[in-house]
Design a protein around this motif. Sequence first.
Motif, PDB file in Angstrom:
ATOM      1  N   ALA A  37      32.767 -79.659  -3.894  1.00 52.38           N
ATOM      2  CA  ALA A  37      31.577 -80.393  -3.462  1.00 52.38           C
ATOM      3  C   ALA A  37      30.903 -79.704  -2.280  1.00 52.38           C
ATOM      4  O   ALA A  37      29.665 -79.606  -2.215  1.00 52.38           O
ATOM      5  CB  ALA A  37      31.963 -81.828  -3.107  1.00 52.38           C
ATOM      6  N   ALA A  38      31.690 -79.203  -1.318  1.00 54.15           N
ATOM      7  CA  ALA A  38      31.127 -78.492  -0.178  1.00 54.15           C
ATOM      8  C   ALA A  38      30.433 -77.206  -0.625  1.00 54.15           C
ATOM      9  O   ALA A  38      29.384 -76.830  -0.080  1.00 54.15           O
ATOM     10  CB  ALA A  38      32.224 -78.180   0.835  1.00 54.15           C
TER      11      ALA A  38
ATOM     12  N   ASP B  98      26.926 -78.016  -1.996  1.00 52.96           N
ATOM     13  CA  ASP B  98      25.960 -78.245  -0.902  1.00 52.96           C
ATOM     14  C   ASP B  98      25.597 -76.939  -0.207  1.00 52.96           C
ATOM     15  O   ASP B  98      24.435 -76.713   0.160  1.00 52.96           O
ATOM     16  CB  ASP B  98      26.545 -79.238   0.101  1.00 52.96           C
ATOM     17  CG  ASP B  98      26.612 -80.653  -0.469  1.00 52.96           C
ATOM     18  OD1 ASP B  98      25.794 -80.962  -1.353  1.00 52.96           O
ATOM     19  OD2 ASP B  98      27.502 -81.423  -0.052  1.00 52.96           O
TER      20      ASP B  98
ATOM     21  N   ALA C 119      23.062 -74.943  -2.242  1.00 53.14           N
ATOM     22  CA  ALA C 119      21.721 -75.511  -2.191  1.00 53.14           C
ATOM     23  C   ALA C 119      21.056 -75.240  -0.849  1.00 53.14           C
ATOM     24  O   ALA C 119      19.830 -75.043  -0.778  1.00 53.14           O
ATOM     25  CB  ALA C 119      21.786 -77.018  -2.457  1.00 53.14           C
ATOM     26  N   ALA C 120      21.834 -75.219   0.256  1.00 55.17           N
ATOM     27  CA  ALA C 120      21.264 -75.007   1.591  1.00 55.17           C
ATOM     28  C   ALA C 120      20.766 -73.578   1.784  1.00 55.17           C
ATOM     29  O   ALA C 120      19.944 -73.326   2.668  1.00 55.17           O
ATOM     30  CB  ALA C 120      22.304 -75.338   2.656  1.00 55.17           C
TER      31      ALA C 120
ATOM     32  N   ARG D 210      15.992 -77.411  -2.062  1.00 55.53           N
ATOM     33  CA  ARG D 210      16.994 -78.283  -1.464  1.00 55.53           C
ATOM     34  C   ARG D 210      17.332 -79.466  -2.373  1.00 55.53           C
ATOM     35  O   ARG D 210      18.437 -79.999  -2.348  1.00 55.53           O
ATOM     36  CB  ARG D 210      16.486 -78.769  -0.103  1.00 55.53           C
ATOM     37  CG  ARG D 210      17.541 -79.475   0.729  1.00 55.53           C
ATOM     38  CD  ARG D 210      16.989 -79.819   2.118  1.00 55.53           C
ATOM     39  NE  ARG D 210      16.649 -78.616   2.860  1.00 55.53           N
ATOM     40  CZ  ARG D 210      17.535 -77.939   3.589  1.00 55.53           C
ATOM     41  NH1 ARG D 210      18.792 -78.319   3.639  1.00 55.53           N
ATOM     42  NH2 ARG D 210      17.172 -76.855   4.249  1.00 55.53           N
ATOM     43  N   THR D 211      16.363 -79.917  -3.207  1.00 52.99           N
ATOM     44  CA  THR D 211      16.619 -81.056  -4.095  1.00 52.99           C
ATOM     45  C   THR D 211      17.616 -80.721  -5.196  1.00 52.99           C
ATOM     46  O   THR D 211      18.088 -81.614  -5.883  1.00 52.99           O
ATOM     47  CB  THR D 211      15.315 -81.527  -4.750  1.00 52.99           C
ATOM     48  OG1 THR D 211      14.717 -80.427  -5.444  1.00 52.99           O
ATOM     49  CG2 THR D 211      14.343 -82.051  -3.704  1.00 52.99           C
TER      50      THR D 211
ATOM     51  N   GLY E 153      20.554 -79.687  -4.789  1.00 49.98           N
ATOM     52  CA  GLY E 153      21.923 -79.849  -4.319  1.00 49.98           C
ATOM     53  C   GLY E 153      22.585 -81.059  -4.940  1.00 49.98           C
ATOM     54  O   GLY E 153      22.240 -81.498  -6.042  1.00 49.98           O
ATOM     55  N   MET E 154      23.548 -81.638  -4.199  1.00 50.99           N
ATOM     56  CA  MET E 154      24.304 -82.770  -4.715  1.00 50.99           C
ATOM     57  C   MET E 154      23.405 -83.987  -4.866  1.00 50.99           C
ATOM     58  O   MET E 154      22.723 -84.399  -3.937  1.00 50.99           O
ATOM     59  CB  MET E 154      25.467 -83.087  -3.773  1.00 50.99           C
ATOM     60  CG  MET E 154      26.413 -84.154  -4.299  1.00 50.99           C
ATOM     61  SD  MET E 154      27.422 -83.563  -5.681  1.00 50.99           S
ATOM     62  CE  MET E 154      28.465 -82.373  -4.848  1.00 50.99           C
TER      63      MET E 154
ATOM     64  N   TYR F  91      24.763 -82.693  -9.818  1.00 55.37           N
ATOM     65  CA  TYR F  91      24.037 -81.817  -8.894  1.00 55.37           C
ATOM     66  C   TYR F  91      23.093 -80.908  -9.675  1.00 55.37           C
ATOM     67  O   TYR F  91      23.114 -80.858 -10.919  1.00 55.37           O
ATOM     68  CB  TYR F  91      25.020 -80.963  -8.084  1.00 55.37           C
ATOM     69  CG  TYR F  91      25.858 -80.023  -8.937  1.00 55.37           C
ATOM     70  CD1 TYR F  91      25.469 -78.705  -9.136  1.00 55.37           C
ATOM     71  CD2 TYR F  91      27.035 -80.460  -9.540  1.00 55.37           C
ATOM     72  CE1 TYR F  91      26.226 -77.840  -9.918  1.00 55.37           C
ATOM     73  CE2 TYR F  91      27.788 -79.613 -10.323  1.00 55.37           C
ATOM     74  CZ  TYR F  91      27.385 -78.306 -10.514  1.00 55.37           C
ATOM     75  OH  TYR F  91      28.134 -77.474 -11.293  1.00 55.37           O
TER      76      TYR F  91
END
Length: 533
Positions: free
Chosen positions: A49-50, A53, A56-57, A63-64, A66-67, A85
């Motif tokens: 999960a990390a 994110d 995506a960052a 950015r949308t 991401g999770m 995601y």
Amino acid sequence: MKTVCVGRFLVDVPVQAEVSLSREMIDGFEIEKREESETAFHERVAARAADIDAQAAKDPARRTSGMLEARDLAIPGMAGRSLVYGRTRSYYFEGERRIDTEWVSVEVHAHKEGWSFSLSAKFADETSARAAEALLARLRLRGEDDIPAVAGFCIGRAVFAEPLPPHKTEHIAMHIGLPDHPDLGMAFASLPGGGTSRTLLERYADMDADAGADELLRVTRLRTGKRDIDALAGEEVLERVREFNFATTFGFVWEAQGVKDDPLRPFLSLELHAGISAEPGGKPRDSSLHEDAVLALWDCISSSIRLRPGGPPPSGPSGPAEPPGPKLGAVASAGDTCPQSGWWQCNEGGPDVGVQGGQVQYIRKGERMPQPLLLPRQTLWQKVRRIQSSVEPERLAAWKLVDKRLWPRMVPLVALAQPGMPPMPGDAGAGKPPVALLGTQVRTGEPCPASGWWRCEESHALDGTRWFAHGSLLPAATFQVPASVFGHAAGPEAIRRRSVWQLVRQMEPAPPRETAPADVAAAGILGEPPALA
């Protein structure tokens, strides 16, 4: 043999076979599994999960993507987490009309009793996570060699037990290897059916039409045609190939087309390849199994493919006994479904009338009993012109079961050449029994370096694989002379010529003992191998 559960089917393979499963999918979700502790599972899912994110960052403009959602599973007895995601938007045109599309990626991770399972799809909608969770709610663990007692879709160490949510696709493949024969590999695949427009026989017919004369001469079709297995309508092609480096290899294929969107009737494929090089990209090598052994292995495994029954099996000897199959002497009419694999004798034909394919034929269970084609005895004029008349009986023929063996015991019509007399036991000297590497080749007239089974390298010889004792002089190969147009050979019925013998199996002989010269033949030194325990 041992039984392996593959998807919806059972397949029998040799006990020593190494079996692995791959391409496991259900309802569009790829399946991954691993053995790990629950603590390691939670750490791995949190790291995943990390990572989503973090990816995506890296791109603020997306950015949308991401999770979108992360939640714990609500399945009793199962820990896990669903991750949704990577929303992606795109469009395409149908004519002049623009159609917008959107999809996300879904991963559902679950852990149960030391095993972790993940269902993932790169292109899905946001409701797909719920579909994956509904499938995992029906997941049941099983032992590595256990056959589930409930209906469902078998994967490695688990089964999706019925009743399952409505779905249309299931994928799985099984790979079979034999440690003693690394050049041989088999694969059995179950895929969604009804997607192939051309059948196996049609594709091979197209390849034959495009093949050159050299390729057609190097390829020998051992068997080709339609073949039904356990009421599964299929086709098979069995080939022996003489490669450019003069290696003899084999390629066997059987396929059943299946029905579209029906998981119980998928597309099935079974393949066998013998003569594969041990090195990637290496040249083909001679098959370590002789042709008769490859055919026997193929028939044994392919005939065992069957749909797994849905109910629980009988528990112990007190359960109901399986109904016995037809006994020898059972009769079936042409057009009926064959009730027992074996050798069936046709009531038509006789001394003056033959039957196309033989009056006794091997027919597999589930195939249609054939209506025979009768071949009256040729007249002298027909023999000269090489013409054979044929007649189809007006009434349906009857077939009688005369043998249940895979191959009948046949007495050779021509005597094979015998090996020369070995030296006396006292001349060999003391010490360990002689040993030779498998694949060792020895020519006719040379002494046998080790007791064992030796294969004649002449494919048309009558010898096949024979047992020879250490020290015996290897014999010439025996060939049968084909009959002339008048039905008999112009000269001798058999001829013998020098050949090469290859060691395919070695047996350690019994401890040496004193043997009188008169007892040499009786001791089995020249004829058959010593008795096996």
